[in-house]
Design a protein around this motif. Structure first.
Motif, mmCIF file in Angstrom:
data_model
loop_
_atom_site.group_PDB
_atom_site.id
_atom_site.type_symbol
_atom_site.label_atom_id
_atom_site.label_comp_id
_atom_site.label_asym_id
_atom_site.label_seq_id
_atom_site.Cartn_x
_atom_site.Cartn_y
_atom_site.Cartn_z
ATOM 1 N N GLY A 279 6.026 142.156 23.471
ATOM 2 C CA GLY A 279 5.700 140.693 23.446
ATOM 3 C C GLY A 279 6.950 139.727 23.057
ATOM 4 N N VAL A 280 7.489 140.247 22.272
ATOM 5 C CA VAL A 280 8.395 139.554 21.411
ATOM 6 C C VAL A 280 9.524 139.200 22.575
ATOM 7 N N SER A 281 10.024 140.183 23.130
ATOM 8 C CA SER A 281 11.224 140.228 24.025
ATOM 9 C C SER A 281 10.964 139.355 25.157
ATOM 10 N N ARG A 282 9.481 139.089 25.728
ATOM 11 C CA ARG A 282 9.058 138.309 26.703
ATOM 12 C C ARG A 282 9.313 136.838 26.416
ATOM 13 N N THR A 283 8.747 136.658 25.059
ATOM 14 C CA THR A 283 9.074 135.160 24.444
ATOM 15 C C THR A 283 10.715 134.791 24.389
ATOM 16 N N VAL A 284 11.500 135.866 23.737
ATOM 17 C CA VAL A 284 12.823 135.429 23.838
ATOM 18 C C VAL A 284 13.183 135.300 25.202
ATOM 19 N N LEU A 285 12.862 136.134 26.244
ATOM 20 C CA LEU A 285 13.276 135.949 27.513
ATOM 21 C C LEU A 285 12.923 134.380 28.064
ATOM 22 N N ALA A 286 11.673 133.916 27.602
ATOM 23 C CA ALA A 286 11.402 132.557 28.240
ATOM 24 C C ALA A 286 12.081 131.413 27.454
ATOM 25 N N MET A 287 12.411 131.603 26.311
ATOM 26 C CA MET A 287 13.288 130.447 25.435
ATOM 27 C C MET A 287 14.584 130.528 25.923
ATOM 28 N N SER A 288 15.002 131.819 26.175
ATOM 29 C CA SER A 288 16.511 131.785 26.666
ATOM 30 C C SER A 288 16.641 131.177 28.011
ATOM 31 N N ALA A 289 15.884 131.495 28.857
ATOM 32 C CA ALA A 289 15.838 130.843 30.233
ATOM 33 C C ALA A 289 15.907 129.028 30.119
ATOM 34 N N ASP A 290 15.163 128.626 29.075
ATOM 35 C CA ASP A 290 15.280 127.271 28.940
ATOM 36 C C ASP A 290 16.382 126.800 28.003
ATOM 37 N N GLY A 291 17.248 127.689 27.442
ATOM 38 C CA GLY A 291 18.406 127.250 26.751
ATOM 39 C C GLY A 291 18.250 127.110 25.209
ATOM 40 N N HIS A 292 17.004 127.431 24.724
ATOM 41 C CA HIS A 292 16.721 127.315 23.299
ATOM 42 C C HIS A 292 17.250 128.535 22.434
ATOM 43 N N LEU A 293 17.452 129.747 23.222
ATOM 44 C CA LEU A 293 18.394 130.763 22.790
ATOM 45 C C LEU A 293 19.425 131.123 23.604
ATOM 46 N N PRO A 294 20.477 131.951 23.149
ATOM 47 C CA PRO A 294 21.421 132.370 24.327
ATOM 48 C C PRO A 294 20.906 132.687 25.677
ATOM 49 N N ARG A 295 21.442 131.969 26.757
ATOM 50 C CA ARG A 295 21.098 132.337 28.094
ATOM 51 C C ARG A 295 21.189 133.781 28.477
ATOM 52 N N ALA A 296 22.132 134.402 27.910
ATOM 53 C CA ALA A 296 22.366 135.705 28.187
ATOM 54 C C ALA A 296 21.160 136.538 28.035
ATOM 55 N N LEU A 297 20.561 136.192 27.230
ATOM 56 C CA LEU A 297 19.038 137.166 26.856
ATOM 57 C C LEU A 297 18.339 136.790 27.829
ATOM 58 N N ALA A 298 18.378 136.100 29.005
ATOM 59 C CA ALA A 298 17.434 135.780 29.844
ATOM 60 C C ALA A 298 17.681 136.927 31.172
ATOM 61 N N SER A 299 18.521 137.612 30.728
ATOM 62 C CA SER A 299 18.894 138.619 32.109
ATOM 63 C C SER A 299 17.994 139.547 32.350
ATOM 64 N N ILE A 300 17.443 140.053 33.512
ATOM 65 C CA ILE A 300 16.349 140.968 34.208
ATOM 66 C C ILE A 300 17.219 142.182 34.503
ATOM 67 N N HIS A 301 16.830 143.298 33.997
ATOM 68 C CA HIS A 301 17.434 144.732 34.611
ATOM 69 C C HIS A 301 17.228 145.063 35.881
ATOM 70 N N PRO A 302 18.122 144.965 36.739
ATOM 71 C CA PRO A 302 17.900 144.828 38.438
ATOM 72 C C PRO A 302 17.198 146.336 38.821
ATOM 73 N N ARG A 303 17.099 147.367 37.867
ATOM 74 C CA ARG A 303 16.454 148.527 38.474
ATOM 75 C C ARG A 303 15.004 148.399 37.878
ATOM 76 N N PHE A 304 14.980 148.498 36.309
ATOM 77 C CA PHE A 304 13.582 148.427 35.575
ATOM 78 C C PHE A 304 12.875 147.315 35.726
ATOM 79 N N GLY A 305 13.267 146.182 35.856
ATOM 80 C CA GLY A 305 12.664 144.765 36.054
ATOM 81 C C GLY A 305 12.318 144.066 34.701
#
Length: 414
Positions: A279-305
């Protein structure tokens, strides 16, 4: 994609963790024989929070939970504060779960074992959600079997005395009662975990059913264990206990059941830690995608999704906390952060329109007021530290926007 059963499993697995094996003792110290009433108060607040979160999740079917709801319904700063509160509070919870697991598995080597558990479960989450669900099923089944065995032994072993449940005993006062409810709330936290995974469910309409089903089921389990502990140990012995469920098992059936409880506690902590990191990683994903956390953390793994960089970042921070955290302070701080998070969720639900399946007005109001009251009833140190960390988060947001405003003014200047 997740179905209703899988979503319910995630919610239950996130709730039944270290809390049920640890929280009843400090709660009984505050509430005494009124512990079941404190549990019901915590459950009412949790139900309101869950209902508000579920209705919001049905309208905003994307990962991020109240970070998304606050942003869309109240404004960017409220969404940011919700996400900040969730991430810092739940990262602390992850450390608590890992250390509690280690205490049952190998006392004396808690930190090394806890770090190992965090590393292994981060790797499980890294390779995909489905494998995480398979592990959660096994862990949850083992925990429920252990708790069920303890409850049955408590009422068939001859040690339970219903007179110990008499509410005519010492009244703890409203502060003691609500303080105990705030502590018990820590054991309920996780009921709306499926809402943070809204972008991964098959049909958003399953979210309200899954949240409610997992909450009701876990409440019944907690009531059974808490009432049994009071009936066998009594409120004073329960309040003094370091491992209340183990003491209940020892008084009811002897050492053999203590081993069963130890295994169950270890499995509960692993299951909750697995869901928490998820759950925490999904919130980090959303915040990173919006620029509130480093955008590099918004990356999705191409194989595991999965948001693999967010998973690794969360795991690394939890390891740091495991090596330095104070357990009691971490529990109180985590509860404070989560209560702030759900206060914003209830405030967001008040902004739903009649055509958006808005819950009855009383639900988000009770949830909002309840979150504030329980948060302020926590130990003073936890409230002060939690407020300070929240202020730091607000300062970061204000500083970022101030800097962005200056940059924009410079670009548009002469």
């Amino acid at each position: 994609m997740l179905g209703a059963g899988d979503a319910t499993l995630i919610g239950a697995g996130a709730m039944i963790g270290a809390g049920v094996f640890a929280v009843f003792a400090p709660a009984a110290h505050r509430a005494g024989v009124w512990l079941p009433v404190a549990m019901l108060i915590a459950a009412v607040v949790a139900y309101c929070n869950a209902t508000s979160s579920a209705r919001l999740a049905a309208r905003h079917a994307e990962s991020g939970g109240t970070y998304v709801y606050g942003r869309e319904r109240l404004g960017e700063v409220w969404g940011y504060l919700a996400g900040w509160s969730f991430v810092v509070g739940k990262v602390a919870s992850c450390a608590v779960m890992a250390l509690t697991f280690a205490a049952y598995v190998l006392p004396g080597y808690e930190r090394a074992v806890a770090v190992s558990a965090v590393v292994v479960l981060t790797a499980v989450n890294y390779v995909g959600l489905r494998r995480s669900l398979a592990v959660t099923r096994v862990l949850l089944a083992g925990v429920l079997l252990a708790l069920g065995a303890v409850v049955v032994a408590a009422w068939t072993g001859g040690g339970a005395d219903p007179a110990r449940l008499d509410l005519g005993a010492d009244w703890p006062g409203f502060f003691g009662l609500f303080g105990a409810a705030g502590m018990v709330f820590f054991a309920f936290a996780g009921y709306a975990r499926v809402s943070t995974l809204a972008g991964e469910v098959r049909d958003a309409r399953v979210i309200p059913r899954a949240v409610t089903a997992s909450l009701v089921g876990v409440l019944l389990v907690y009531l059974a264990v808490g009432v049994s502990a009071l009936a066998v140990l009594g409120p004073r012995n329960l309040a003094r206990s370091v491992a209340p469920v183990e003491d209940l098992a020892l008084a009811s059936a002897g050492p053999w059941l203590v081993w069963v409880v130890a295994v169950g506690a270890a499995m509960a902590c692993l299951g909750a830690l697995l869901s928490l990191v998820l759950g925490v990683s999904r919130t980090v994903l959303a915040m990173s995608a919006d620029g509130h956390l480093p955008r590099a953390l918004a990356s999705i793994h191409p194989r595991f999704g999965v948001p693999h960089r967010a998973e690794l970042a969360v795991g690394a921070v939890v390891v740091v906390l495991v090596l330095s955290v104070d357990l009691r302070g971490a529990i109180g701080f985590s509860a404070f952060g989560v209560l702030v998070y759900y206060a914003i969720a209830n405030a967001s639900a008040l902004r739903l329109g009649p055509e958006e399946n808005r819950p009855p007005l009383l639900v988000p109001i009770v949830g909002l007021v309840g979150c504030v009251v329980l948060a302020l009833s926590l130990p003073t140190g936890s409230v002060l530290v939690g407020a300070a960390v929240l202020a730091v988060g607000a300062g970061v947001w204000l500083g970022r926007h101030w800097w962005s405003g200056r940059a924009s003014a410079g670009l548009s200047g002469p």
